[in-house]
Design an enzyme around this catalytic site. Structure first.
Site, mmCIF file in Angstrom:
data_model
loop_
_atom_site.group_PDB
_atom_site.id
_atom_site.type_symbol
_atom_site.label_atom_id
_atom_site.label_comp_id
_atom_site.label_asym_id
_atom_site.label_seq_id
_atom_site.Cartn_x
_atom_site.Cartn_y
_atom_site.Cartn_z
ATOM 1 N N VAL A 83 8.717 25.985 -41.988
ATOM 2 C CA VAL A 83 9.838 25.356 -42.701
ATOM 3 C C VAL A 83 9.295 24.489 -43.838
ATOM 4 O O VAL A 83 8.475 23.589 -43.622
ATOM 5 C CB VAL A 83 10.716 24.524 -41.739
ATOM 6 C CG1 VAL A 83 11.818 23.804 -42.497
ATOM 7 C CG2 VAL A 83 11.306 25.420 -40.651
ATOM 8 N N GLY B 137 5.726 19.860 -38.126
ATOM 9 C CA GLY B 137 6.387 19.263 -39.273
ATOM 10 C C GLY B 137 7.314 18.163 -38.782
ATOM 11 O O GLY B 137 8.081 18.366 -37.832
ATOM 12 N N MET C 1 6.251 26.178 -34.328
ATOM 13 C CA MET C 1 6.505 27.610 -34.203
ATOM 14 C C MET C 1 6.201 28.182 -32.809
ATOM 15 O O MET C 1 6.112 29.402 -32.658
ATOM 16 C CB MET C 1 5.704 28.367 -35.283
ATOM 17 C CG MET C 1 6.084 27.924 -36.692
ATOM 18 S SD MET C 1 5.151 28.725 -38.014
ATOM 19 C CE MET C 1 5.766 30.390 -37.922
ATOM 20 N N GLU C 2 6.039 27.298 -31.808
ATOM 21 C CA GLU C 2 5.666 27.801 -30.474
ATOM 22 C C GLU C 2 6.398 27.127 -29.304
ATOM 23 O O GLU C 2 6.579 27.756 -28.242
ATOM 24 C CB GLU C 2 4.149 27.629 -30.229
ATOM 25 C CG GLU C 2 3.256 28.451 -31.139
ATOM 26 C CD GLU C 2 3.007 27.794 -32.492
ATOM 27 O OE1 GLU C 2 3.195 26.561 -32.582
ATOM 28 O OE2 GLU C 2 2.652 28.491 -33.454
ATOM 29 N N ASP D 34 2.926 17.503 -41.762
ATOM 30 C CA ASP D 34 3.723 17.634 -42.997
ATOM 31 C C ASP D 34 5.153 17.235 -42.647
ATOM 32 O O ASP D 34 5.450 16.980 -41.477
ATOM 33 C CB ASP D 34 3.682 19.087 -43.503
ATOM 34 C CG ASP D 34 4.228 20.059 -42.460
ATOM 35 O OD1 ASP D 34 3.435 20.568 -41.651
ATOM 36 O OD2 ASP D 34 5.456 20.261 -42.419
ATOM 37 N N GLU E 214 -6.675 23.761 -33.913
ATOM 38 C CA GLU E 214 -6.088 22.852 -32.920
ATOM 39 C C GLU E 214 -6.914 22.830 -31.630
ATOM 40 O O GLU E 214 -7.006 21.798 -30.960
ATOM 41 C CB GLU E 214 -4.641 23.277 -32.617
ATOM 42 C CG GLU E 214 -3.711 23.118 -33.811
ATOM 43 C CD GLU E 214 -2.357 23.790 -33.626
ATOM 44 O OE1 GLU E 214 -1.379 23.318 -34.245
ATOM 45 O OE2 GLU E 214 -2.249 24.800 -32.899
HETATM 46 N N1 ADE Z 1 3.877 23.403 -38.014
HETATM 47 C C1 ADE Z 1 3.460 22.374 -38.769
HETATM 48 N N2 ADE Z 1 4.298 22.164 -39.797
HETATM 49 C C2 ADE Z 1 5.277 23.094 -39.687
HETATM 50 C C3 ADE Z 1 6.422 23.402 -40.458
HETATM 51 N N3 ADE Z 1 6.729 22.711 -41.551
HETATM 52 N N4 ADE Z 1 7.192 24.445 -40.053
HETATM 53 C C4 ADE Z 1 6.870 25.148 -38.948
HETATM 54 N N5 ADE Z 1 5.808 24.899 -38.199
HETATM 55 C C5 ADE Z 1 5.010 23.878 -38.557
#
Ligand code: ADE
Length: 227
Positions: free
Chosen positions: A151, A77, A171-172, A195, A11
């Site tokens: 996830v 995500g 996640m941050e 995703d 990133e």
């Molecule tokens: N970052 C990118 N995709 C993610 C996901 N599915 N879960 C958590 N963090 C992510």
């Protein structure tokens, strides 16, 4: 000084390409890049994945480097149905979907003497929307929910959507929001979708991490020009 934070090397690298790097400072098992961009000094780093790492790096940026404005760029995500891989979203506010003190009667995500949602800076979000408008790019906004878990389940994703009204998951962001709220520093959270956080998300993430990171990086650079 403006701080730019990412979680992963993938990133940060496409952002560093636009920077005139002046110094690399090793601190707390990490590297902080001091760079010049259009006459301004900026500090940049990637924290490593997760809320703890993001908190450490955000705190160092503020306490050691005097960051007074923290911008995050990376991938997420998608939760909202209209978010496709490669689309951009900015957070209106962030939260921690994995905080659970509900047994004591608290709502999901709530920690006593703290709060569920951390509001992103409105001025920075307005600048981002103006930049998107000028470039003809669709920039969604909404709640971004964070947890120390990747996830990859429709059930978990739907729960996070229902409880936190989340549009994207990563996640941050909740941790960075918490640090910045406690420190009184405005923050901005930009993500490109990698995703859709359902079964198969791991495969999509591996395939689109680089591409989506570049999309987020490019937009951040356009925004930096307007600060
Ligand atoms: N970052 C990118 N995709 C993610 C996901 N599915 N879960 C958590 N963090 C992510």
């Amino acid at each position: 000084m403006t701080g730019i934070l990412c979680a992963m090397r993938e990133e940060l690298d496409p952002i560093l390409e636009y920077m005139n790097i002046k110094e690399k400072i090793k601190h707390a098992n990490n590297i902080f890049y001091i760079a010049e961009f259009e006459g301004e000094d900026i500090v940049l780093a990637y924290s490593k994945i997760g809320k703890v790492n993001a908190s450490i790096t955000a705190t160092i940026m503020i306490e050691k480097f005097g960051v007074d404005k923290l911008l995050f760029s990376g991938v997420a995500g998608g939760v909202d149905e209209d978010l496709k891989i490669g689309d951009l979203i900015i957070a209106t506010k962030t939260c921690q979907h994995d905080v659970d003190l509900t047994v004591f009667g608290y709502e999901p995500g709530y920690i006593p003497e703290s709060k569920v949602f951390f509001e992103c800076d409105e001025d920075l979000n307005n600048i981002a929307q103006n930049v998107a408008g000028k470039l003809g790019i669709k920039l969604k906004d909404g709640v971004i929910a964070s947890g120390d878990q990747f996830v990859h389940s429709k059930e978990r994703k739907e729960w996070i959507k229902k409880i936190f009204n989340a549009s994207a998951i990563e996640m941050e962001g909740g941790a960075v929001g918490c640090v910045c709220w406690n420190e009184g520093v405005p923050f901005f959270m930009l993500r490109a979708i990698s995703d859709t956080a359902e079964e198969g998300a791991g495969v999509d993430f591996d395939e689109f991490l680089e591409e989506s990171s570049k999309i987020s990086a490019k937009f951040l650079i356009e925004m930096l020009k307007e600060l």
